[in-house]
Design a protein around this motif. Structure first.
Motif, mmCIF file in Angstrom:
data_model
loop_
_atom_site.group_PDB
_atom_site.id
_atom_site.type_symbol
_atom_site.label_atom_id
_atom_site.label_comp_id
_atom_site.label_asym_id
_atom_site.label_seq_id
_atom_site.Cartn_x
_atom_site.Cartn_y
_atom_site.Cartn_z
ATOM 1 N N PHE A 197 0.804 -1.219 0.000
ATOM 2 C CA PHE A 197 0.000 0.000 0.000
ATOM 3 C C PHE A 197 0.840 1.273 0.000
ATOM 4 O O PHE A 197 0.286 2.371 0.131
ATOM 5 N N VAL A 198 2.171 1.148 -0.172
ATOM 6 C CA VAL A 198 2.950 2.354 -0.462
ATOM 7 C C VAL A 198 2.562 2.911 -1.832
ATOM 8 O O VAL A 198 2.946 4.020 -2.186
ATOM 9 N N ALA A 199 1.791 2.125 -2.610
ATOM 10 C CA ALA A 199 1.262 2.633 -3.870
ATOM 11 C C ALA A 199 0.254 3.751 -3.637
ATOM 12 O O ALA A 199 -0.116 4.463 -4.584
ATOM 13 N N GLY A 200 -0.192 3.916 -2.396
ATOM 14 C CA GLY A 200 -1.043 5.045 -2.049
ATOM 15 C C GLY A 200 -2.366 5.039 -2.774
ATOM 16 O O GLY A 200 -3.048 4.027 -2.879
ATOM 17 N N GLY A 201 -2.741 6.205 -3.305
ATOM 18 C CA GLY A 201 -4.068 6.372 -3.886
ATOM 19 C C GLY A 201 -4.197 5.993 -5.336
ATOM 20 O O GLY A 201 -5.245 6.239 -5.935
ATOM 21 N N ARG A 202 -3.159 5.401 -5.935
ATOM 22 C CA ARG A 202 -3.285 5.004 -7.343
ATOM 23 C C ARG A 202 -4.349 3.926 -7.473
ATOM 24 O O ARG A 202 -4.226 2.843 -6.912
ATOM 25 N N PRO A 203 -5.406 4.161 -8.274
ATOM 26 C CA PRO A 203 -6.535 3.226 -8.265
ATOM 27 C C PRO A 203 -6.442 2.078 -9.264
ATOM 28 O O PRO A 203 -7.083 1.050 -9.051
ATOM 29 N N THR A 204 -5.680 2.247 -10.351
ATOM 30 C CA THR A 204 -5.685 1.236 -11.409
ATOM 31 C C THR A 204 -4.270 0.984 -11.905
ATOM 32 O O THR A 204 -3.315 1.657 -11.510
ATOM 33 N N GLY A 205 -4.153 0.000 -12.786
ATOM 34 C CA GLY A 205 -2.875 -0.284 -13.421
ATOM 35 C C GLY A 205 -2.070 -1.325 -12.664
ATOM 36 O O GLY A 205 -2.470 -1.822 -11.617
ATOM 37 N N MET A 206 -0.905 -1.645 -13.221
ATOM 38 C CA MET A 206 0.016 -2.594 -12.618
ATOM 39 C C MET A 206 1.070 -1.826 -11.835
ATOM 40 O O MET A 206 1.776 -0.977 -12.394
ATOM 41 N N ILE A 207 1.196 -2.122 -10.545
ATOM 42 C CA ILE A 207 2.182 -1.466 -9.694
ATOM 43 C C ILE A 207 3.492 -2.248 -9.804
ATOM 44 O O ILE A 207 3.558 -3.410 -9.408
ATOM 45 N N GLY A 208 4.518 -1.627 -10.343
ATOM 46 C CA GLY A 208 5.797 -2.296 -10.493
ATOM 47 C C GLY A 208 6.466 -2.534 -9.154
ATOM 48 O O GLY A 208 6.242 -1.800 -8.183
ATOM 49 N N ALA A 209 7.299 -3.564 -9.099
ATOM 50 C CA ALA A 209 7.958 -3.925 -7.844
ATOM 51 C C ALA A 209 8.842 -2.801 -7.331
ATOM 52 O O ALA A 209 9.002 -2.638 -6.113
ATOM 53 N N ASP A 210 9.441 -2.017 -8.211
ATOM 54 C CA ASP A 210 10.337 -0.937 -7.788
ATOM 55 C C ASP A 210 9.641 0.410 -7.685
ATOM 56 O O ASP A 210 10.281 1.409 -7.348
ATOM 57 N N ALA A 211 8.359 0.461 -7.979
ATOM 58 C CA ALA A 211 7.658 1.741 -7.988
ATOM 59 C C ALA A 211 7.577 2.320 -6.581
ATOM 60 O O ALA A 211 7.233 1.620 -5.623
ATOM 61 N N LEU A 212 7.901 3.584 -6.451
ATOM 62 C CA LEU A 212 7.757 4.305 -5.183
ATOM 63 C C LEU A 212 7.385 5.739 -5.541
ATOM 64 O O LEU A 212 8.237 6.600 -5.721
ATOM 65 N N ASP A 213 6.087 5.963 -5.645
ATOM 66 C CA ASP A 213 5.559 7.183 -6.241
ATOM 67 C C ASP A 213 4.506 7.787 -5.316
ATOM 68 O O ASP A 213 3.518 7.140 -4.990
ATOM 69 N N ALA A 214 4.732 9.027 -4.903
ATOM 70 C CA ALA A 214 3.796 9.704 -3.998
ATOM 71 C C ALA A 214 2.824 10.615 -4.728
ATOM 72 O O ALA A 214 2.039 11.318 -4.093
ATOM 73 N N SER A 215 2.840 10.599 -6.061
ATOM 74 C CA SER A 215 2.052 11.578 -6.813
ATOM 75 C C SER A 215 0.544 11.366 -6.680
ATOM 76 O O SER A 215 -0.230 12.292 -6.919
ATOM 77 N N HIS A 216 0.107 10.165 -6.297
ATOM 78 C CA HIS A 216 -1.329 9.908 -6.130
ATOM 79 C C HIS A 216 -1.800 10.165 -4.703
ATOM 80 O O HIS A 216 -2.978 9.979 -4.405
ATOM 81 N N GLY A 217 -0.902 10.575 -3.830
ATOM 82 C CA GLY A 217 -1.260 10.799 -2.444
ATOM 83 C C GLY A 217 -1.428 9.496 -1.684
ATOM 84 O O GLY A 217 -1.209 8.403 -2.223
ATOM 85 N N PHE A 218 -1.832 9.616 -0.432
ATOM 86 C CA PHE A 218 -1.978 8.449 0.430
ATOM 87 C C PHE A 218 -3.333 8.498 1.125
ATOM 88 O O PHE A 218 -3.844 9.563 1.442
ATOM 89 N N LEU A 219 -3.898 7.304 1.360
ATOM 90 C CA LEU A 219 -5.222 7.221 1.940
ATOM 91 C C LEU A 219 -5.202 7.222 3.460
ATOM 92 O O LEU A 219 -6.202 7.543 4.090
ATOM 93 N N THR A 220 -4.073 6.834 4.054
ATOM 94 C CA THR A 220 -3.942 6.810 5.507
ATOM 95 C C THR A 220 -2.534 7.244 5.892
ATOM 96 O O THR A 220 -1.592 7.108 5.098
ATOM 97 N N PRO A 221 -2.332 7.761 7.106
ATOM 98 C CA PRO A 221 -0.982 8.054 7.580
ATOM 99 C C PRO A 221 -0.078 6.826 7.580
ATOM 100 O O PRO A 221 1.133 6.945 7.377
ATOM 101 N N TYR A 222 -0.662 5.641 7.794
ATOM 102 C CA TYR A 222 0.131 4.413 7.762
ATOM 103 C C TYR A 222 0.813 4.247 6.413
ATOM 104 O O TYR A 222 2.024 3.987 6.332
ATOM 105 N N GLU A 223 0.063 4.393 5.327
ATOM 106 C CA GLU A 223 0.643 4.273 3.992
ATOM 107 C C GLU A 223 1.787 5.272 3.802
ATOM 108 O O GLU A 223 2.866 4.917 3.315
ATOM 109 N N GLU A 224 1.533 6.508 4.179
ATOM 110 C CA GLU A 224 2.553 7.543 3.982
ATOM 111 C C GLU A 224 3.799 7.254 4.801
ATOM 112 O O GLU A 224 4.931 7.468 4.352
ATOM 113 N N SER A 225 3.620 6.753 6.026
ATOM 114 C CA SER A 225 4.779 6.461 6.869
ATOM 115 C C SER A 225 5.636 5.353 6.265
ATOM 116 O O SER A 225 6.871 5.403 6.312
ATOM 117 N N LYS A 226 5.012 4.359 5.662
ATOM 118 C CA LYS A 226 5.774 3.284 5.049
ATOM 119 C C LYS A 226 6.482 3.762 3.776
ATOM 120 O O LYS A 226 7.567 3.262 3.424
#
Length: 382
Positions: free
Chosen positions: A140-169
């Motif tokens: 869930f470090v993928a944050g608010g991204r709703p669709t698509g394939m999340i790559g194993a190396d992806a670390l992208d904050a551009s979609h924001g985060f749904l909970t402080p837990y996600e953002e902290s990770k």
């Protein structure tokens, strides 16, 4: 005998990791809070929960050792010589401890998930054996991204985060990457939501949705008429209470048995890591329809009828209350994303291991069930 320093050994996932490490003949130094005697009892309970009933002998032989530590303090609260000795013993450092409370504010989750990670990295950097750092993150470090394939190396904050837990990770992973960029080795493992269909123990580790399960079951125990009175609703002609939730009817969520996730992590960790950061998702190969998940949540209340609607302009007081129990539910319920698991597929092919089948209604109901509790006065703080 290789030595692993493990944080979070008494947690829901950490208990299973510890059991597998010990069974493989690894020496485990478990970082724990409290007195050694109290911590030892907690470790034994955790190992029983993870399916290792004859756990006491690991403490007796010294293969499992209790190491007092506090992730909230510099050098884990240890004196410098003790801290250095711990660092020098480690062949690997696994950081599984985390605050997984999805309703906790940033100030709470960041103390463990960000600052605690920084202190564990300090421990790894001090070790003369230059231990690999294995960091348990989350898909869930993928944050608010709703669709698509999340790559194993992806670390992208551009979609924001749904909970402080996600953002902290997310921020914790950034720390790990910066640490490994200095010629060190780090392995980041990202599990999805972890569950187990084994009955929960009274004092054993609980999965992240245990609190939600308890609240929903307490709510259900009061019955439809008590709910109608508390929330100003009227059951329909068949005695059912209708609850609408915003989302897409075809939304998906990735849920993974914790036993499978622990096996997968140990399997992935067998491969040597090159300098830098290697990242893998530890997720179920089959996503679970959100409608099935919601059905399991309402299994103890057959008089509840849940319905996913694309837009909910005028929620009832009950719908607002249920949404408050599910942080980020107004956006998670629109997700249809998937997670790359190429490395895990290859590792399972290499070892001849089978991935688990899709989670059915029986499994989901067992994962969310809990013993009925005596009915208490209904109030908004359930």
């Amino acid at each position: 005998m290789p030595t692993i320093v493990l944080s979070g050994a008494t947690g829901f996932l950490g208990a299973h990791l510890m059991a597998r490490m010990l069974s493989a003949g690894v020496a485990v130094l478990a970082l724990t809070r409290g007195t050694p005697a109290f911590a030892g009892r907690r470790l034994v309970r955790a190992l029983h929960f993870a399916g290792l009933p004859a756990a006491g002998h690991f403490l007796q032989t010294g293969q499992l050792r209790v190491v007092p530590a506090d992730l909230h303090r510099q050098q884990l609260g240890a004196e410098p010589p003790v801290f250095q000795q711990l660092a020098d013993e480690a062949d690997e450092i696994w950081h599984s401890a985390a605050c997984t409370d999805l309703q906790a504010p940033w100030e709470v989750v960041s103390q463990v998930n960000v600052d605690g990670t920084r202190r564990m990295l300090h421990l790894a950097a001090a070790g003369r054996r230059r231990p690999r750092f294995v960091h348990i993150s989350t898909a869930f470090v993928a944050g608010g991204r709703p669709t698509g394939m999340i790559g194993a190396d992806a670390l992208d904050a551009s979609h924001g985060f749904l909970t402080p837990y996600e953002e902290s990770k997310y921020h914790a992973e950034q720390l790990v990457r910066a640490w490994a960029a200095e010629g060190r080795r780090a392995l980041v493992l990202r599990p999805s939501t972890l569950l187990s269909d084994r009955p929960p123990g009274l004092r054993g580790p609980r999965h992240p949705h245990a609190a939600l399960r308890l609240k929903l079951n307490r709510l259900a125990a009061h019955g439809p008429h008590a709910l109608a009175q508390r929330f100003g609703l009227a059951p329909d002609a068949e005695g059912n209470v209708q609850i609408r939730l915003p989302g897409r009817p075809d939304s998906l969520i990735n849920l993974t048995p914790v036993e499978y996730a622990a096996d997968a992590m140990i399997r992935l960790a067998r491969a040597d890591s090159a300098p830098g950061t290697t990242t893998h998702h530890v997720v179920h190969p089959a996503d679970t329809p959100l409608a099935h998940w919601l059905g399991a949540m309402a299994a103890n209340a057959p008089w509840v009828r849940t319905r996913i609607v694309g837009h909910l302009p005028d929620p009832t007081s009950l719908e607002t209350f249920v949404a408050s129990l599910l942080p980020g539910s107004d956006r998670y319920s629109y997700h249809r994303r998937h997670y790359e698991r190429t490395a895990l597929d290859l590792a399972e092919q290499r070892d001849g291991a089978a991935a688990p089948p899709a989670l059915d209604a029986t499994y989901l109901k067992a994962a969310l069930s809990s013993p009925a509790r005596p009915t208490t006065p209904l109030h908004s703080g359930i």
